[in-house]
Write a protein that holds these residues in place. Sequence first.
Motif, PDB file in Angstrom:
ATOM      1  N   LYS A 230      -3.561 -12.175   5.802  1.00 28.61           N
ATOM      2  CA  LYS A 230      -4.849 -11.260   5.946  1.00 28.61           C
ATOM      3  C   LYS A 230      -5.079 -10.952   7.141  1.00 28.61           C
ATOM      4  O   LYS A 230      -5.317 -12.518   7.725  1.00 28.61           O
TER       5      LYS A 230
ATOM      6  N   ARG B 181      -9.867  -6.212   7.580  1.00 29.10           N
ATOM      7  CA  ARG B 181      -8.416  -6.814   7.903  1.00 29.10           C
ATOM      8  C   ARG B 181      -7.324  -5.988   6.750  1.00 29.10           C
ATOM      9  O   ARG B 181      -7.554  -5.108   6.045  1.00 29.10           O
TER      10      ARG B 181
ATOM     11  N   LEU C  80     -14.760  -5.697   3.281  1.00 31.28           N
ATOM     12  CA  LEU C  80     -14.506  -6.751   2.758  1.00 31.28           C
ATOM     13  C   LEU C  80     -15.171  -7.856   1.701  1.00 31.28           C
ATOM     14  O   LEU C  80     -13.915  -8.294   0.892  1.00 31.28           O
TER      15      LEU C  80
END
Length: 382
Positions: free
Chosen positions: A351, A362, A338
Amino acid sequence: MIAKTLFGFEDLLAKELQVLGAQEVEKGVRMVSFKGDKGFMYKANLALRTALKILKPIYYFRAYNENSLYKGIQGINWSDYMDVNQSFVIDVTLHSDHFNHSQFIALKTKDAIVDQFRNKFGKRPSIDKDFPDLRINVHIHNDQCSVALDTSGNSLHQRGYRTATNIAPINEVLAAGMLLHSGWDGQGDFLDPMCGSGTILAEAAMIACNIPPNLNRKEFAFEKWADWDNDLFEAIIDSLMKKVREFHYTIKGYDKAPSAVEKARDNIRNANLDDYITIARENFFDTEKDTQGPLHIVFNPPYGERLDIDMERFYREIGDTLKQGYPGTNAWFITANLEALKFVGLRPSRKIKLFNGKLESRLVKYEMYEGSKKAKFQQTAP
């Protein structure tokens, strides 16, 4: 029945079931319940893209200690489901303060089943963890115990076409769910610019052509059941194949590793999809869009978990390549890194939280407009 799935795919799976014709579809956590007959059970195993397992519940009871568990399991007439000369295995899912270990639940369930057969016939069925005739699923939540037959056998992500893999292959169900989340429907050109062993490409082609994803599986668990109906199964396959549609666009895959390109080509051939997919040895960062009209991109870049790369530079190059070389593109990719998303240099328009194995990830979308985004909105404004 119950269809199990990955976190974040419940809505997708419910929609798939409704389109197939399931009755009383209800979403849960990592699962969707529904009603259907034997033919629909066959169809669900063959055609669902986002299901991991199809379970057929056969008995419910309350279990709050060893004795109540044993009695509950013995309340089932196991001769209805298997012969004394057959084999079985038990899978346990446990969320309860009354029991601590799933292995204990499996052992007591096994004892209750074999004791019933021994009392009736003087002998007992055997345990086979690898190739059982019957796979039994025991699910305990607090004191509520559900016993189900596993209709699928091996997880449905094991489609049967992928014989060669790379360092970090993506689960086929995860790949299919990503594609469905991205809105991919086969109505345009498609690119996976880091295709690895070709899983996303294969799933994209099967979605585009409406090909059942599990046609290439060697077997399902229900084929060993006493009520197995081969004629019905073949009829279900025929009905599904009549709904296969033509595809008039391109599906391309790139990978810079020669070994990955060869593995991907082998897997695509195994899936009988080589008429729809082309794979080339290319470094995505040296490419640009080579099709007219919109392009749909979905890929699974390295996260740094298993591949040692400079994450900051790598993700910056992803953003630069999309920005400079791929106008008129919707680009989606999944990452468990991330922090690395900060270096892409673009703002994602969506997302979606998913898991790749145990890694929280994600699925992100970047919309690459022709010209500037501002100009795009000025053109479409009334």
